[in-house]
Design an enzyme around this catalytic site. Structure first.
Site, mmCIF file in Angstrom:
data_model
loop_
_atom_site.group_PDB
_atom_site.id
_atom_site.type_symbol
_atom_site.label_atom_id
_atom_site.label_comp_id
_atom_site.label_asym_id
_atom_site.label_seq_id
_atom_site.Cartn_x
_atom_site.Cartn_y
_atom_site.Cartn_z
ATOM 1 C CG PHE A 88 36.502 37.812 30.558
ATOM 2 C CD1 PHE A 88 36.828 37.665 31.907
ATOM 3 C CD2 PHE A 88 37.091 38.840 29.845
ATOM 4 C CE1 PHE A 88 37.738 38.533 32.514
ATOM 5 C CE2 PHE A 88 38.006 39.714 30.447
ATOM 6 C CZ PHE A 88 38.330 39.554 31.784
ATOM 7 C CG ASP A 91 32.815 42.306 24.942
ATOM 8 O OD1 ASP A 91 33.755 42.657 24.195
ATOM 9 O OD2 ASP A 91 32.943 42.147 26.171
ATOM 10 C CE LYS A 106 41.661 41.564 25.855
ATOM 11 N NZ LYS A 106 40.371 41.081 26.308
HETATM 12 C C1 LIG Z 1 39.651 41.545 27.553
HETATM 13 C C2 LIG Z 1 38.183 41.646 27.431
HETATM 14 C C3 LIG Z 1 37.456 42.649 28.110
HETATM 15 C C4 LIG Z 1 38.100 43.586 29.094
HETATM 16 O O1 LIG Z 1 39.102 44.375 28.534
HETATM 17 P P1 LIG Z 1 40.154 45.127 29.489
HETATM 18 O O2 LIG Z 1 40.882 46.043 28.546
HETATM 19 O O3 LIG Z 1 41.040 44.081 30.084
HETATM 20 O O4 LIG Z 1 39.369 45.852 30.504
HETATM 21 C C5 LIG Z 1 36.097 42.707 27.881
HETATM 22 N N1 LIG Z 1 35.479 41.856 27.049
HETATM 23 C C6 LIG Z 1 36.132 40.883 26.388
HETATM 24 C C7 LIG Z 1 35.395 39.973 25.479
HETATM 25 C C8 LIG Z 1 37.507 40.731 26.573
HETATM 26 O O5 LIG Z 1 38.159 39.740 25.953
#
Ligand SMILES: *Cc1c(COP(=O)(O)O)cnc(C)c1O
Length: 407
Positions: free
Chosen positions: A147, A232, A261
């Site tokens: 994700f 990520d 986040k």
């Molecule tokens: C939440 C998340 C994203 C996307 O972040 P948004 O601020 O919702 O665009 C990307 N990578 C990971 C691992 C995430 O948990």
């Protein structure tokens, strides 16, 4: 005239959303009106322990005093300049974030998906300018069940059909390999490969923790093959797992780190690509940007977040309380819990379907005053604010035990 929001009940507000709000979420039936620390309060004044923490955007709890103060101070001085001009907050944010992560340079953005998109663009540009990949031939290797966000390019390499169906045509240039499989990763990398893009722990997939040595293996492999390792850490980073970054558990330093986040302290969206100088310096003026990226309010809040992490206190709490979480979940295995994966204050808990779906468990916990969210079918994710106390955590585990009853 519209009545003030406080005179409308939760039920009224939920009903009012239905005709006017896109149905891209299926929220639990709670309408939050205020919050502090680990607790939120609904319109009727009922209190709930927040065991989701905005998908880890609220690692420091709701309205942490130091973050609120930084935001207020900045709101009263300067909020936005655009990058057409310098602002007096951005240098310190970049310096301290680079220092915290052990990397060199920062590209400030806003949302997580933007950080991922920016990381992809930087990796492609690096492949053409530095590695010498022929124009438009660059590939990026990603993991199944990933994700990384919701843009058209990012869903192009998702393996979740719900996230993809109806949104094509998709962006080419991605290869998908199984997660936690170094041999498959090695086989997918060739001379066109710009980067390997991975979550060090897969959050949305259900807090999937790779085998010890996997991240070290990815680091060694990408170095040997001459491509970038992009981690990520938008969800796994910034204290959640008991270390500043999830890659710290294996002392791995990626070439490119994606943060988001919790970087915004639960106040404003703040994300960043943090990377080695020789990688991020492939960007020249005009080639990439964002109107809000690096704005002074975001930089002030982001700096205050980095300041909290510099103390080590939150990483320490996540690590110590992670033991309480792990022990509590271990007690529930065989009593409605099939199994779980946990690191720091982060757990994916597989519920025995005989005891209810993840959604049903979420609804029952809501009635017990605990907020959680299911991920896939019968997995629930626990990710409380890192400010949670041992008693609060024990209370949440007690509530989980209570709602795990056969129908
Ligand atoms: C939440 C998340 C994203 C996307 O972040 P948004 O601020 O919702 O665009 C990307 N990578 C990971 C691992 C995430 O948990």
């Amino acid at each position: 005239m519209t009545a003030p929001v406080t005179t409308r009940t939760s039920a009224d507000l939920i009903r009012a959303e239905e005709p006017v709000l896109a149905h891209n979420y299926h929220p639990l039936p709670v309408v939050v009106a205020r919050a502090e620390g680990t607790w939120v309060e609904d319109v009727e004044g009922r209190r709930y322990l927040d065991m989701l923490a905005g998908y880890s955007a609220l690692n420091f709890g709701h309205r942490h005093p130091a973050l609120i103060e930084a935001a207020h101070r900045q709101l009263n001085r300067l909020t936005l300049t655009s990058r057409a001009f310098h602002n007096d907050k951005l240098a310190e944010f970049a310096e301290r974030l680079a220092e915290l992560t052990g990397l060199d340079m920062v590209l400030p953005m806003n949302t997580g998906a933007e950080a991922v998109e920016s990381g992809i663009k930087v990796a492609r540009k690096w492949a053409y300018d530095v590695k010498g990949v022929p124009a438009d031939q660059a590939t990026i290797v990603v993991a199944a069940e990933n994700f990384h966000g919701r843009t058209t390019t990012i869903v192009s390499f998702s393996t979740d059909e719900t996230a993809r169906a109806g949104f094509g045509p998709f962006t080419p240039g991605f290869r998908i390999v199984p997660y936690n499989d170094l041999a498959a990763l090695e086989a997918a990398i060739d001379e066109t490969t710009a980067a390997v893009l991975l979550e060090p722990i897969q959050g949305e997939a259900g807090v999937m923790i790779p085998d010890d040595g996997y991240l070290t293996g990815v680091r060694e492999l990408t170095r040997r093959k001459g491509c970038l390792f992009i981690a990520d850490e938008i969800q796994s980073g910034l204290g959640r797992t008991g270390r500043t970054l999830a890659v710290d558990h294996e002392s791995v330093v990626p070439d490119v780190l994606l943060l988001g986040k919790a970087l915004g302290g639960g106040i404003v969206p703040v994300s960043a690509v943090v990377a080695r100088r020789d990688v991020l310096s492939v960007l020249r003026p005009g080639e990439h940007g964002s109107t809000f990226g690096g704005n002074p309010l975001a930089a002030a809040v982001g700096t205050a977040v980095v300041e909290l992490l510099e103390t080590g206190e939150f990483q320490h709490r996540a690590s110590e309380l992670g033991v309480v979480l792990r022990d509590g979940l271990t007690e529930l295995v065989g009593k409605g819990v099939l199994g779980f994966r946990a690191r720091g204050l982060w757990a994916g808990v597989d519920i025995d379907p005989a005891f209810g779906t993840g959604r049903e468990i979420g609804e029952r916990l809501l009635r017990e005053g605990v907020l959680v969210k299911d991920t896939h079918g019968s997995t629930i994710r626990l990710a409380p604010p890192l400010t949670i106390t041992a008693d609060e955590l024990t209370g949440a585990l007690g509530a989980l035990e209570k709602v795990l009853t056969r129908d």
